[in-house]
Design an enzyme around this catalytic site. Structure first.
Site, PDB file in Angstrom:
ATOM      1  N   ASP A 111      71.577  49.226  50.758  1.00 40.14           N
ATOM      2  CA  ASP A 111      72.679  49.218  51.732  1.00 40.14           C
ATOM      3  C   ASP A 111      72.365  48.154  52.779  1.00 40.14           C
ATOM      4  OD1 ASP A 111      74.983  49.993  53.228  1.00 40.14           O
ATOM      5  OD2 ASP A 111      74.756  52.035  52.506  1.00 40.14           O
ATOM      6  N   ASP A 112      73.019  48.224  53.931  1.00 32.50           N
ATOM      7  CA  ASP A 112      72.854  47.195  54.956  1.00 32.50           C
ATOM      8  C   ASP A 112      71.392  47.082  55.386  1.00 32.50           C
ATOM      9  OD1 ASP A 112      75.686  46.904  55.004  1.00 32.50           O
ATOM     10  OD2 ASP A 112      75.826  48.595  56.393  1.00 32.50           O
TER      11      ASP A 112
END
Length: 470
Positions: free
Chosen positions: A255-256
Site C-alpha cells: 500500500d502507500d
C-alpha cells in the site's frame, strides 16, 4: 535483575529539543568511553542513565517461547527510573517471540544487530483496545509495540529487526474472517518527543509505523518490507501529528509508502486535530498497489504544510496522490514537493475528490474538503502511463496547483489521454508534455518551496551508548 550504569566522559545539558514553535527543552548528551570495543553507540534525542538487557528479566531467544510477559515486566520495572535519567532496554541477538507490549516515558528500546523481535501469530496475545476517536467506533487489536501519553520515547537499534509475521493476518483479512482491525507494528498515541530509527521492519499485519495524536517525531533510517500484494501494509502513517521528520526510509509494501492522515469524516471533523509541519526527505518506494506519498483519504482534521524532497520510486501508482471526497470536510493545503525521480508510475500527479469509503452512514455529504496551494517542482518520470489524473469535486474545484520543471516520458502502456483535469485549476512552467489548459503555462518561474525549516528538522541528536557486556 541488574542495572548497568553508563560511564561517560562528559554530561551537559543541551537546549536543543524544539516543541511546537522552537520552545527549547533541556536534554542530556551522553558521550561514551570508547576505549573498549564492548561499547555500542547510537544517535538519539536523549541518552539514558540506566541500562538493562532483556535477559535480565528471563527472556528466552529460541523463537518459540513467548516473551510477552518478559517485555511487559521489563518496561514496568524500568519505568521506575524514568525520573532518574531514564532507562534503555537492550534486546540482544536472538529471536524473541512476543505479543503486544507498551513502552514508557524517558525510555529507549534498542534492538541489536542480529536481534529479531518476532510477533506472535496468536490473536490472544493482542488484547482489544478502544477505537481511535477520530475514526469512529469499531474494535481493534492492540499493536505489537505501543504506548500512550508518553514523553521522550525511542525505538532504535543497529539494524535490528521487528518481524510482524503478518501472513496469518493477511489471509484472515482477505477471507473476511476478522471483525476487528489488525494489529499495527508500532503505534504511539498522544505522545511527544518520539524517535523510531535504524531498524528493519518486515511483514506487519497491517500498518507499520503509526504515530497518532502526537508531536515532535523523528522517523529515519528505516527499511520496511512486505509483499507487494499484502493488504493495507502502509509504511509510515503520521495521523493527526505535528512537527514530524521522515528521512532516509526505504519501503517495499502492499500500500502507500507514506500515508498522511488526520481522521475520518464526521469523527475526524469533531476531533479536529490536523497533521501539519512535516518534512519527508530521501524516501524510496516500491509499491505497485499504492502511492509513494498519499495525502488522505482520511484527512478530516486537515493536512497542512507538508514538504517532500528528494523522493525516488519505482513501480508505484503515483508520486503524490491526494485522496478525498464529500463528507471529509477540512482541507489539504500548503503542500510542497521539490525533487521526485520516478520510474514505472501509473500517474505522476493523481488527485481525486471521489475516493468514497465512509465509516458509516452518519457522514455529512455537504462537508466538502478544501484543496489549495499544491506545489510540485523538479520532477523527472519515465515509463509512465499517464502524466496527470487530476479531478476535484463537482461544484467544489481544487485550486492553486503549481507544476514547474517537470519532464515525463511514457512507456508502452501509455494511456490515450496524457492528462485528465476536471474540477482543478492552477499554473505550470516548463512542463513536458504540456499539461491541461486549466494548468496554463505562466512562463519561466519556479513553484514555491519554503526556505525556513520545519522545527523538528533543526534538532541535533545526541551520541548515546551502552556496554555490551554485563
Amino acid at each position: 535483575m541488574a542495572f548497568y550504569h553508563q560511564s561517560t566522559l562528559s554530561t551537559h545539558l543541551v537546549a536543543r529539543w524544539l516543541v511546537l514553535g522552537l520552545i527549547a527543552l533541556s536534554v542530556v548528551e551522553c558521550r561514551r568511553n570508547l576505549l573498549f570495543e564492548s561499547y555500542a553507540t547510537y544517535a538519539a534525542i536523549n541518552c539514558r542513565k540506566h541500562t538493562a538487557f532483556l535477559t535480565d528479566f528471563g527472556g528466552i531467544s529460541d523463537g518459540k517461547t513467548s516473551n510477552t510477559a518478559v517485555f511487559q515486566a521489563a518496561v514496568q520495572n524500568l519505568s521506575q527510573v524514568a525520573d532518574d535519567g531514564g532507562a534503555q532496554l537492550i534486546v540482544p541477538p536472538g529471536r524473541w517471540l512476543t505479543g503486544s507490549f507498551n513502552l514508557t516515558s524517558h525510555f529507549t528500546l534498542f534492538i541489536q544487530f542480529g536481534a529479531v523481535i518476532l510477533a506472535s501469530q496468536d490473536a490472544g496475545e493482542y488484547p482489544l483496545v478502544e477505537s481511535l476517536p477520530s475514526y469512529g467506533p469499531g474494535g481493534r487489536f492492540s499493536s505489537l509495540i505501543g504506548g500512550s501519553h508518553l514523553t521522550d520515547v525511542v525505538v532504535t537499534g543497529d539494524n535490528g529487526t521487528i518481524d510482524g509475521q503478518g501472513s496469518v493476518w493477511w489471509k484472515k483479512f482477505n477471507r473476511k474472517k476478522l471483525r476487528n482491525t489488525r494489529p499495527y507494528l508500532i503505534e504511539l498515541m498522544y505522545s511527544n518527543q518520539v524517535q523510531i530509527s535504524k531498524l528493519i521492519l518486515i511483514d506487519s499485519p497491517s500498518w507499520f509505523v503509526h504515530p497518532v495524536y502526537s508531536s515532535d517525531i523523528i522517523i529515519q533510517d528505516l527499511t520496511i518490507r512486505a509483499p507487494v500484494d499484502s493488504s493495507n501494509t502502509n509504511g509510515i502513517i503520521p495521523d493527526s501529528c505535528n512537527n514530524v521528520k521522515i528521512q532516509d526510509v526505504n519501503v517495499v509494501s502492499g500500500d502507500d509508502c507514506v500515508a498522511v492522515k488526520s481522521g475520518w469524516d464526521e469523527y475526524g471533523i469533531k476531533f479536529g486535530v490536523p497533521t501539519e509541519q512535516m518534512i519527508i526527505r530521501r524516501l524510496t518506494c516500491n509499491s505497485p498497489n499504492g502511492s509513494v506519498i498519499a495525502l488522505g483519504s482520511e484527512m478530516s482534521g486537515g493536512i497542512k504544510n507538508i514538504r517532500a524532497e528528494d523522493i525516488t520510486a519505482i513501480n508505484s501508482q503515483s508520486g503524490v496522490r491526494i485522496k478525498t471526497s464529500p463528507g471529509r470536510g477540512a482541507y489539504i493545503t500548503d503542500i510542497f514537493v521539490d525533487g521526485m525521480n520516478l520510474q514505472a508510475i501509473d500517474s505522476v500527479f493523481w488527485t481525486t475528490g471521489s475516493y468514497g469509503e465512509h465509516p458509516d452512514l452518519g457522514f455529512d455529504s455537504k462537508a466538502l474538503p478544501v484543496v489549495d496551494r499544491i506545489n510540485y517542482r523538479n520532477v523527472v518520470a519515465e515509463d509512465v502511463k499517464m502524466a496527470g489524473n487530476m479531478s476535484g469535486i463537482d461544484g467544489n474545484p481544487f485550486t492553486g496547483f503549481c507544476l514547474s520543471n517537470v519532464t515525463i516520458g511514457f512507456g508502452t502502456q501509455q494511456d490515450n489521454r496524457l492528462w485528465n483535469c476536471t474540477g482543478v485549476s492552477g499554473v505550470s512552467s516548463n512542463v513536458k508534455p504540456e499539461p491541461c489548459d486549466v494548468l496554463a503555462d505562466k512562463g519561466p518561474s519556479d513553484c514555491e518551496y519554503p526556505p525556513d525549516p520545519v522545527p523538528i528538522d533543526v534538532l541535533e541528536l545526541n551520541t548515546c551508548s551502552f556496554s555490551t557486556i554485563g
